[in-house]
Write a protein that holds these residues in place. Structure first.
Motif, PDB file in Angstrom:
ATOM      1  N   CYS A  34       0.680  -1.532   0.423  1.00 39.73           N
ATOM      2  CA  CYS A  34      -0.176  -0.243  -0.020  1.00 39.73           C
ATOM      3  C   CYS A  34       0.607   1.003   0.256  1.00 39.73           C
ATOM      4  O   CYS A  34       0.657   2.272  -0.594  1.00 39.73           O
ATOM      5  N   ILE A  35       1.991   1.526   0.904  1.00 39.80           N
ATOM      6  CA  ILE A  35       2.725   2.120   0.726  1.00 39.80           C
ATOM      7  C   ILE A  35       3.247   2.304  -0.891  1.00 39.80           C
ATOM      8  O   ILE A  35       3.132   4.002  -1.146  1.00 39.80           O
ATOM      9  N   ALA A  36       3.886   1.467  -1.467  1.00 43.75           N
ATOM     10  CA  ALA A  36       4.422   1.668  -2.869  1.00 43.75           C
ATOM     11  C   ALA A  36       3.481   2.096  -3.177  1.00 43.75           C
ATOM     12  O   ALA A  36       3.886   2.969  -3.936  1.00 43.75           O
ATOM     13  N   SER A  37       2.355   1.763  -4.027  1.00 47.32           N
ATOM     14  CA  SER A  37       1.626   2.136  -4.433  1.00 47.32           C
ATOM     15  C   SER A  37       0.685   3.357  -4.298  1.00 47.32           C
ATOM     16  O   SER A  37       0.712   4.274  -5.742  1.00 47.32           O
ATOM     17  N   PHE A  38       0.876   3.834  -2.857  1.00 46.32           N
ATOM     18  CA  PHE A  38       0.435   5.520  -3.230  1.00 46.32           C
ATOM     19  C   PHE A  38       1.847   5.750  -3.427  1.00 46.32           C
ATOM     20  O   PHE A  38       1.277   7.634  -4.434  1.00 46.32           O
ATOM     21  N   ILE A  39       2.605   6.056  -3.293  1.00 45.05           N
ATOM     22  CA  ILE A  39       3.865   6.294  -4.045  1.00 45.05           C
ATOM     23  C   ILE A  39       3.821   6.490  -5.391  1.00 45.05           C
ATOM     24  O   ILE A  39       3.876   7.495  -6.270  1.00 45.05           O
ATOM     25  N   ILE A  40       2.955   5.545  -5.900  1.00 48.73           N
ATOM     26  CA  ILE A  40       3.335   5.241  -8.180  1.00 48.73           C
ATOM     27  C   ILE A  40       2.047   6.450  -7.833  1.00 48.73           C
ATOM     28  O   ILE A  40       2.579   6.691  -9.288  1.00 48.73           O
ATOM     29  N   ILE A  41       0.698   6.353  -6.959  1.00 48.49           N
ATOM     30  CA  ILE A  41       0.295   6.611  -7.141  1.00 48.49           C
ATOM     31  C   ILE A  41      -0.668   7.954  -7.257  1.00 48.49           C
ATOM     32  O   ILE A  41       0.404   8.793  -8.480  1.00 48.49           O
ATOM     33  N   LEU A  42       0.979   8.324  -6.274  1.00 43.88           N
ATOM     34  CA  LEU A  42       1.146  10.174  -6.141  1.00 43.88           C
ATOM     35  C   LEU A  42       1.738  10.720  -7.826  1.00 43.88           C
ATOM     36  O   LEU A  42       1.577  11.651  -7.979  1.00 43.88           O
TER      37      LEU A  42
END
Length: 94
Positions: free
Chosen positions: A80-88
């Motif tokens: 989730c942390i990695a996906s949040f960074i990717i989406i951002l």
């Protein structure tokens, strides 16, 4: 003690995944159809990783591998942390 760590890691992974799902749903109302398709894909990915991490962690505790279960239980939080960074980062360029 290692079982407590595995339970806490699985709970943290599930909680962070739940927060990510809420965040994705909160970003959906003003989305274009293309953005909604991307949000749906992220929702499916986050849900599958969360369920896989939770079920895998419980199974590893049943077969007496709690430290590996703790790692697998924490995997959804890292995803989730990695996906949040990717989406951002993908939205900054748009």
């Amino acid at each position: 003690m290692s079982y407590v760590l595995a339970i806490l890691a699985a709970a943290a992974g599930a909680f962070v995944s739940f927060l990510m799902v809420v965040l994705l749903f909160a970003s959906a109302p003003n989305s274009t159809p293309a953005q909604w398709a991307e949000i749906r894909a992220w929702l499916i990915a986050v849900t599958l990783v969360a369920l896989g991490g939770l079920v895998g962690s419980v199974w590893l505790m049943v077969v007496k591998r709690p430290l590996v279960g703790a790692g697998l239980g924490a995997l959804p939080a890292l995803f989730c942390i990695a996906s949040f960074i990717i989406i951002l980062r993908s939205q900054r360029g748009a």
